[in-house]
Write an enzyme that holds these catalytic residues in place. Structure first.
Site, mmCIF file in Angstrom:
data_model
loop_
_atom_site.group_PDB
_atom_site.id
_atom_site.type_symbol
_atom_site.label_atom_id
_atom_site.label_comp_id
_atom_site.label_asym_id
_atom_site.label_seq_id
_atom_site.Cartn_x
_atom_site.Cartn_y
_atom_site.Cartn_z
ATOM 1 N N GLY A 79 0.817 -1.205 0.000
ATOM 2 C CA GLY A 79 0.000 0.000 0.000
ATOM 3 C C GLY A 79 0.846 1.248 0.000
ATOM 4 C CG ASN A 80 -0.545 4.599 -1.385
ATOM 5 O OD1 ASN A 80 -1.303 5.343 -0.772
ATOM 6 N ND2 ASN A 80 -0.937 3.930 -2.475
ATOM 7 N NE ARG A 81 5.286 6.584 4.593
ATOM 8 C CZ ARG A 81 5.504 6.018 5.772
ATOM 9 N NH1 ARG A 81 4.601 6.143 6.737
ATOM 10 N NH2 ARG A 81 6.607 5.330 6.004
ATOM 11 C CB SER A 82 -2.837 8.116 -0.237
ATOM 12 O OG SER A 82 -3.899 9.000 -0.515
#
Length: 421
Positions: free
Chosen positions: A214-217
């Site tokens: 995933g990512n930090r958004s």
């Protein structure tokens, strides 16, 4: 606008004095409601001299006015800065043991809190749970800054600067027909009759049943874009990918929740078939595991983990730009970038703008307190050839408003040209 400025008992209370002055200079009426502990840091004469109104923590003063009810009922905006760990806990549990917490219970206007405390207190599970509870109830919390704290230690927990708090709070308070950030003008209905699709958040690609890439958004920018478009008269579909921020009930006409890039692609394409504008604000995973086992991958002592083979995900933005699903459809994308030896953030963004083919591309640097996971953003809007169209910085709501201004001015055909096919 009538603002209640709550101040709780932290050393950062001195910054609230500067916040009060900023709000007053922008023409807002401000009533300061301090806690008893806050009055030990900054006295009532200071608050009263700068606000022109009484400042007390007592519910038994001016009883005929019923202040513990009237203040919240009469406010257009409540801002609490600083919000200590104790104040967050009392607000989360619905306490009403002083004038400020009573006001919070009666307020039906937007409520903004700016936490400030030592890092250990901010990261304690109790505070984390209280913050989650308040956000779930619709309270807008500004992420604390990272930096020097009261003593020699540093870390997350520092109160953001007063100007940042003011921008954030006044952006939150913007509603149709009211003033926004002291601008004194109603929200323009320049998207009336338009259908808008906004994607927000970050996609997750499963590695096994419990792990993912995933990512930090957080989804803040996409939610702000959706809400701003709806307030400007658009019919809005929000495609929400794993948001970590609450979605206000009036943010969109339809909310579609997705997890993976494939699910987001299907949802966006389905909604885009009838849309005038598609804004891809979601951070989409570029790759996914080639295969996903049905059981959790086990750790075997003494052996190296098997490598995870990745395959490329479809480029949803480029597909939408290349194959418009409606005549005169406007496609807007985002490019979260970091500079490196090969080029600057803007140089990478220009190359991506030419490659993607979107009408507008919002290039934003990520890291250093802006971009992912924060309340602030700084974007440069490029056209399809990489030329600069506009720039915007500030709270994510302010950026959203500036982006819609640019879409209306530079990309969207006039209302008379709206396709009905």
């Amino acid at each position: 606008m009538r603002i209640v400025l709550g101040v709780s008992g932290g050393v950062a209370a001195y910054k609230a004095v500067l916040l009060l002055r900023l709000l007053r200079e922008q023409g807002h009426a401000v009533r300061v409601v301090p806690t008893a502990a806050a009055l030990r840091f900054v006295g009532a004469p200071t608050w009263e001299a700068l606000s022109g109104e009484p400042a007390t923590d007592q519910v038994f003063e001016d009883v005929e006015y019923v202040p513990h009810v009237a203040l919240g009922q009469g406010a257009d905006l409540v801002v609490v800065a600083p919000a200590t760990a104790d104040l967050l806990a009392r607000a989360a549990t619905g306490r009403a043991d002083d004038l400020l917490t009573s006001t919070l219970l009666t307020a039906r206007c937007p409520v903004v809190m700016a936490p400030a405390m030592h890092t250990e207190m901010w990261e304690h599970p109790a505070t984390v749970a209280n913050v989650a509870t308040l956000r779930a109830r619709g309270v807008h919390l500004i992420e604390p800054a990272t930096g020097r704290l009261t003593g020699a230690d540093s870390g997350p927990g520092r109160l953001p600067e007063p100007a940042e708090i003011a921008r954030f709070a006044l952006g939150v308070a913007r509603v149709p027909g009211s003033t926004a950030g002291g601008a004194g003008a109603p929200v323009a209905q320049d998207l009336a009759g338009r259908r808008v699709v906004v994607s927000a958040g970050g996609t997750r690609e499963p590695i096994d049943p419990v792990r993912f890439i995933g990512n930090r958004s957080s989804g803040r920018q996409g939610v702000a874009l959706a809400q701003a478009a709806r307030e400007r008269g658009a019919h809005v579909t929000l495609v929400a990918a794993n948001l970590t921020v609450p979605v206000p009930p009036d943010v969109a006409d339809e909310v579609v929740e997705v997890e993976t890039t494939a699910e987001l692609r299907d949802a966006v394409r389905g909604a885009a078939a009838g849309a005038d504008v598609v804004v891809m604000a979601a951070a989409v995973a570029d790759f996914r595991p080639a295969s996903v086992p049905g059981a959790k991958i086990k750790k075997v002592a003494g052996s190296e983990p098997a490598p995870i083979a990745l395959v490329e995900n479809p480029d949803v933005l480029a597909e939408l730009a290349r194959h418009r699903l409606r005549d005169s459809q406007v496609v807007v994308g985002f490019a979260a970038e970091t500079g490196d030896d090969a080029g600057s953030v803007l140089e990478h963004g220009r190359a991506k703008a030419r490659r993607k083919g979107a009408d507008l591309l919002a290039v934003n640097a990520v890291g250093s307190g802006i971009g992912f996971g924060t309340s602030m953003n700084d974007v440069t809007l490029l056209d399809g050839a990489g030329g600069v169209v506009a720039a915007a910085s500030g709270t994510k709501r302010e950026v959203a408003d500036a982006m819609w201004d640019a879409v209306v001015k530079h990309a969207l055909p006039s209302t008379g040209d709206v396709s009905t096919g």
